[in-house]
Write a protein that holds these residues in place. Structure first.
Motif: not given
Length: 533
Positions: A155-173, A395-402
């Motif tokens: 869960d630590m690893v899974d949640e870490f990746v999930y929160q990274f994905q969620s942050f990238c989606q959040y920042r892209a809006k 998967p919920k693809f992400i754009t990692p760049s700021a």
């Protein structure tokens, strides 16, 4: 499993259902008892009790007392656990996971969660303090003195990746971001940085020596898989298992970035054709096969994708009733439906139904039988179905760049998804004529180029191009660099004559008889329960 939500808006509810304001410093008695006992069991390395408290008690208390509010703050509970630094980091990790699952984290909370992971794993200076008596001992550079359940470590690893994905989606809006939020994003530009995330997972994998451990296990020198990663000689499982699950985390991150080749390379040390530590946690098992199968689908390795989707879907079909009370049950069902959609795509592009178990095939026909027939036509309606299934199951693809803050602020959270969809549909369109070729090859064992060209209403030169395309699209490069075939029908050209080679697999009668025996036993059981008047 990671939180089930996907898009979050800012704002945190500050009151419970009864209207009582949330007080982060108030610690109810059940929470005091929970943290005291969990702390004691971790110190005593009582993995069974830790697992029970983590998997059952934590979720029970969350449902009963913190359905719409966060748990008490770590500062409030620290006094009950001797202000232990590492336990507080573990508690805070659970605190943020609950926040993501039940509420809507603010930007500040997203950044604070990143900082907590940095403190927990010490990404910045490659330290990971784990001693319950001192902060000096380290995981990545020293001896770890505790054992945690595999479920928690996953869960630590899974949640870490999930929160990274969620942050990238959040920042892209960016369109509706306030000036304060933009200022905070600029100030904390290293928070959830893609290189930091990848470096963290890579460092855990390397420092744990998990690749060497798995190699030694093949030679009989290690007992990692046989013990599910636990150390029964008094040592620790934390670094080894975190390193192991980090390989799955890397696969997932690279899939989110659209780099499928690298993702599969990261998973190479794990033999997914066998049972392993990844199968000891249902969330890990499903996540591994889902991303492994999807990556193979995008690389045109359809046979491998079909084979693994079939195995995991059959496993879920047989075992899902045992997970009905699990917090992950909804996610299991969701991923189950997504993998059926992906299997439908694979079988539409590569009709290898013989690789699919009868039980899975029956479920597939029930869910997508009609759509599969329509997808074979390769008209506008079929492309719309490919679009629909891909969009639902990918998967919920992400754009990692700021973003560029100097330019007009626009939302770009869908850009990565649109690119992957475009590439996928382009691949589907390229295979349009291949279905026609396959239809003729199914009918003939030998046919001249001239005759086939006449049937397809093209000249011989164009037909040769189409046949070369068929060869190319039905073959791909495997993980070992060898060319593998995805075709159930192959051919070779002898002068101007096409000779067809149809692969035939021996029929497996064992599964059929086993299923009939089970059905017969069920009928006999029903008959025994009927009371004759």
């Amino acid at each position: 499993m990671a939180a089930a939500g996907y898009d979050y808006e800012d704002g945190l509810q500050s009151s419970v259902d009864g209207g009582i304001p949330y007080d982060p410093s108030f610690v109810p008695d059940p929470v005091k008892s929970f943290v005291v006992h969990l702390y004691r069991h971790i110190r005593e390395k009582n993995v069974y009790e830790i697992h029970q408290m983590y998997e059952t008690s934590f979720h029970t208390l969350s449902d009963r007392m913190f359905k719409d509010t966060p748990w008490p703050s770590v500062e409030a509970v620290a006094q009950y656990v001797d202000n232990d630094h590492v336990f507080c980091l573990l508690y805070r990790e659970m605190w943020y996971r609950h926040l993501y699952a039940r509420l809507s984290p603010t930007l500040k909370q997203r950044i604070d969660s990143w900082d907590n992971y940095c403190s927990l794993f010490q990404i910045r200076n490659n330290l990971f303090s784990v001693s319950f008596t001192t902060e000096a001992s380290v995981v990545l550079h020293g001896v770890v003195n505790m054992q945690l359940p595999n479920q928690w470590l996953w869960d630590m690893v899974d949640e870490f990746v999930y929160q990274f994905q969620s942050f990238c989606q959040y920042r892209a809006k960016m369109k509706n971001k306030t000036e304060q939020e933009i200022a905070l994003l600029r100030q904390h530009d290293q928070a959830w940085n893609v290189y930091g995330v990848l470096n963290f997972l890579q460092a855990l994998m390397e420092k744990s020596s998990i690749i060497q451990i798995l190699e030694q296990e093949k030679e009989g020198l290690e007992q990692f898989t046989a013990t599910d990663g636990y150390d029964y000689s008094g040592g620790s499982n934390v670094l080894k298992v975190l390193g192991y699950f980090s390989m799955v985390g890397l696969l997932r991150v690279h899939c989110l970035l659209g780099d499928y080749q690298t993702g599969l390379k990261c998973l190479l040390p794990i033999d997914i054709s066998q049972q392993g530590v990844y199968t000891s946690v249902i969330g890990s098992h499903i996540t591994t096969i889902y991303h492994y199968g999807f990556a193979n689908l995008m690389l045109r390795r359809y046979v491998e994708a079909i084979r693994e989707f079939n195995k995991i879907l059959l496993y879920i079909y047989k075992t899902k009733q045992y997970h009905q009370k699990s917090p992950q049950y909804e996610q299991i069902l969701k991923k189950n439906e997504q993998m059926y959609a992906l299997l439908t795509i694979c079988l539409s592009l590569c009709p290898q139904v013989k690789l699919v178990d009868e039980t899975v095939n029956s479920q597939l026909r029930e869910k997508y039988g009609e759509k599969m027939l329509r997808m074979q036509r390769y008209d506008d309606e079929s492309f719309a179905l490919y679009d629909e299934l891909f969009s639902y199951a990918c998967p919920k693809f992400i754009t990692p760049s700021a973003p560029s803050y100097e330019e007009p602020l626009v939302n770009y959270n869908q850009d990565a998804y649109r690119l992957q969809l475009k590439l996928f549909l382009y691949e589907v369109k390229q295979q349009q004529q291949l279905s026609v070729v396959r239809t003729f090859l199914k009918v003939y064992s030998t046919i001249s180029l001239e005759k086939l060209a006449t049937y397809m209403e093209v000249d011989e030169s164009t037909l040769r191009t189409i046949l070369m395309t068929y060869k190319h699209k039905t073959h791909s490069v495997g993980a070992d660099g060898k060319t593998i075939s995805n075709a159930d029908i192959d051919f070779y050209i002898d002068d101007d004559l096409i000779r067809v080679v149809e692969s035939k697999t021996p029929k497996q009668y064992g599964d059929y008889f086993l299923r009939q025996i089970v059905k017969l036993e069920a009928v006999i059981g029903d008959m025994d329960r009927i009371k004759l008047e």
